[in-house]
Design a protein around this motif. Structure first.
Motif, mmCIF file in Angstrom:
data_model
loop_
_atom_site.group_PDB
_atom_site.id
_atom_site.type_symbol
_atom_site.label_atom_id
_atom_site.label_comp_id
_atom_site.label_asym_id
_atom_site.label_seq_id
_atom_site.Cartn_x
_atom_site.Cartn_y
_atom_site.Cartn_z
ATOM 1 N N GLN A 98 7.480 1.747 -13.405
ATOM 2 C CA GLN A 98 7.198 0.996 -14.818
ATOM 3 C C GLN A 98 7.862 1.959 -15.938
ATOM 4 N N HIS A 102 7.057 -1.046 -21.409
ATOM 5 C CA HIS A 102 7.159 -2.395 -20.802
ATOM 6 C C HIS A 102 5.957 -2.607 -19.902
ATOM 7 N N GLY A 103 5.804 -3.872 -19.603
ATOM 8 C CA GLY A 103 4.818 -4.139 -18.661
ATOM 9 C C GLY A 103 5.510 -3.939 -17.361
ATOM 10 N N THR A 132 -1.669 -0.219 -20.442
ATOM 11 C CA THR A 132 -1.854 -1.114 -21.458
ATOM 12 C C THR A 132 -3.079 -1.918 -21.074
ATOM 13 N N PRO A 133 -3.818 -2.401 -21.673
ATOM 14 C CA PRO A 133 -4.941 -3.614 -21.363
ATOM 15 C C PRO A 133 -4.344 -4.723 -20.498
ATOM 16 N N ASP A 134 -3.124 -5.001 -20.782
ATOM 17 C CA ASP A 134 -2.554 -6.227 -20.208
ATOM 18 C C ASP A 134 -2.127 -5.698 -18.896
ATOM 19 N N VAL A 135 -1.545 -4.740 -18.770
ATOM 20 C CA VAL A 135 -1.217 -3.883 -17.385
ATOM 21 C C VAL A 135 -2.428 -3.777 -16.462
ATOM 22 N N ARG A 137 -5.684 -5.160 -16.803
ATOM 23 C CA ARG A 137 -6.440 -6.467 -16.500
ATOM 24 C C ARG A 137 -5.813 -7.464 -16.008
ATOM 25 N N ARG A 138 -4.496 -7.719 -16.235
ATOM 26 C CA ARG A 138 -3.731 -8.725 -16.011
ATOM 27 C C ARG A 138 -2.577 -8.613 -14.692
ATOM 28 N N GLU A 139 -1.828 -7.445 -15.064
ATOM 29 C CA GLU A 139 -0.576 -7.361 -13.972
ATOM 30 C C GLU A 139 -1.116 -6.602 -12.751
#
Ligand code: DUC
Ligand code: ZN
Ligand code: ZN
Length: 493
Positions: A98, A102-103, A132-135, A137-139
């Motif tokens: 990673q 970046h995601g 990050t929160p996106d990594v 909780r989503r990725e």
């Protein structure tokens, strides 16, 4: 019609539990039967006098990693996997990078497609540098759903390291997802402080790499990683334990019932400060992190293998050629990022990329130094090189086993073969091996991957692209204990 596509006849079989004489019958790439006097197979391989072990699993190696600066590691999937198979390793787990900022999906584009060129079976640990929160909780849930069920975090290295808070967030995400976490344990600030002082004092040789990160730096981070994993109640494996001080932290945690495991590598069992010295900048060849220790430390690490504290031996293969990389000032994610050079053009110690190549020599060096020299028995060798990695990383039953139903990944060893390790005879893309000239006893002559002869007499027959991705589903070992401070499970809210 024959019951078996292939029969390995009359070998001395070594499993994780015992050693016994039997034939192995293989059908459709899996082990179909073990027994004496099995019926003839379509193909037969005589194995009298040979030791037959499960194919190795190297659960920690860096192959063809794509750097954020556009760099590509020299070891390709085709060359690294050829080297793996020639050394008896039929499966490996390498790293999805990673890039910071970046995601996961937009880091190292095309990396998984490159891995498809592997000749050995493979999986990935996801390196997390920017949770990050996106990594989180989503990725990560999407990644786990694709069968990538282990994460790697670094507590040092500038572009990679996590703060304690970030590390806790990754542990909590792994707990929610039933994923496993591996940790590089060294104290970032302590290393930075020592490096600056060494440079101020004009001490710039490769040996000073070890001085910049002494055992206490590893011990502190190991203690902290274990404590934070306990706080979250998340199973972890401490990567590449180099010294007794760090191993003792793991032993103490295990004695308290924590789900903590420790890995070490052949370099910490056989090399020392002496290898960081030598004419013509040769010490750079042995620069890796954690650093090599003083000579007596090797035997203390062996003792921690013998008492079961360290139960997996990987290569941490991370190849940088001497002529083009180790000897030339440059920057690498696996260094402290400066590119300063000395009057003769060689880099100061902290600009040498960290890592040693060892994917092909891992099993032969361990066989020779461990089994042939009487430090470990054959079942321990099997647990260290395959069976325990299969358990820790969700491959049990499929890999690292001689039981019917498992993939027919096998190595036929001549236990009496005496060889001298020479880089010229290895299959990796790197221009040196730190074990050049080492005499070993015991050599893997034939490697079978999913029932096919992948290596015969040192010749790699498996073509690029014949390896398979190994998706990993949920498994018991990665489950938390269910013990959290005050009974409050902070990871779940
Ligand atoms: N240590 C190394 O020596 N190289 C790669 C990464 C690591 O942790
Ligand atoms: Zn590491
Ligand atoms: Zn590594």
């Amino acid at each position: 019609m024959s019951d078996y596509d292939l029969v390995i006849r009359g070998g001395t079989l070594a499993s994780a539990a015992e050693v016994f004489e039997a034939d192995i019958g293989i059908k459709d790439g899996v082990i179909a039967a073990l027994g004496r006097n099995l019926p003839r197979g379509v193909e037969e391989i005589p194995a009298k006098g040979m030791v037959v072990t499960p194919g190795g699993i190297d659960s920690h190696c860096h192959i063809e990693e794509l750097g954020q600066d556009g760099s590509v590691q020299e070891e390709s999937f085709a060359s690294g996997s050829a080297a793996a198979l020639a050394g008896g390793t039929t499966s490996f787990i390498c790293f999805l990078p990673q890039w910071k900022g970046h995601g996961l999906a937009d880091s190292a584009p095309g990396y998984e497609a490159r891995a498809a060129a592997s000749r050995a079976d493979y999986s990935f640990h996801q390196i997390i540098t920017d949770p990050t929160p996106d990594v989180l909780r989503r990725e990560l849930p999407a990644l786990v759903a694709r069968g990538i069920r282990s994460f790697k975090v670094f507590l040092t290295y500038d572009p990679l390291r996590l703060t304690d808070r970030e590390f806790i967030e990754v542990l909590a995400a792994a707990r929610r997802l039933g994923a496993f976490v591996t940790v590089h344990c060294e104290n970032y600030d302590a290393i930075g402080w020592r490096i600056e002082a060494l440079l101020r004092a004009g001490l710039t040789d490769p040996l000073q790499h070890a001085w910049s990160r002494p055992p206490v730096v590893e011990r502190e981070a190991t203690h902290r990683a274990i404590a934070l994993a306990e706080l979250v109640d998340q199973p972890i494996q401490v990567f590449h334990v180099s010294c007794e001080e760090a191993a003792a932290e793991i032993a103490a945690a295990r004695a308290r019932g924590l789900k903590v495991w420790g890995e070490t590598c052949p370099q910490y069992l056989t090399l020392s400060h002496a290898d960081l010295q030598g004419a013509d900048f040769a010490g750079a060849k042995a620069v890796c992190s954690p650093a090599l220790r003083e000579a007596g430390e090797n035997e203390r690490v062996w003792k921690r293998i013998q008492d079961g504290t360290l139960d997996v031996v990987t290569s941490d293969h991370c190849g940088f050629s001497f002529a083009t990389q180790k000897k030339v000032a440059g920057s690498s994610a696996y260094g402290t990022g400066t590119a300063a050079s000395r009057p003769d053009g060689t880099p100061v110690f902290n600009a040498i990329p960290n890592g040693v190549p060892g994917i092909e020599t891992r099993m032969p060096v361990l066989f020779s130094e461990g089994v042939s020299k009487g430090r470990i028995d054959l079942p321990t060798f099997v647990r260290l090189t395959s069976a325990n990695a299969a358990k820790l990383f969700g491959l049990q039953g499929r890999k690292g086993s001689l039981m019917p139903g498992a993939d027919a990944d096998l190595v036929l060893w001549d236990p009496d073969a005496e060889r001298t390790i020479r880089n010229a005879a290895l299959h990796h893309a790197i221009d040196y091996t730190p074990w050049e000239g080492m005499a070993v006893k015991g050599w893997p002559g034939t490697t079978i991957r999913r029932g096919e002869v992948a290596v015969r007499d040192g010749e790699v027959l498996a073509p690029p692209g014949s390896g398979r991705f190994l998706p990993r589903g949920p498994y018991a070992l990665a489950r938390p204990r269910g013990v959290v401070p005050d009974g409050f499970d902070a990871a779940s809210v």
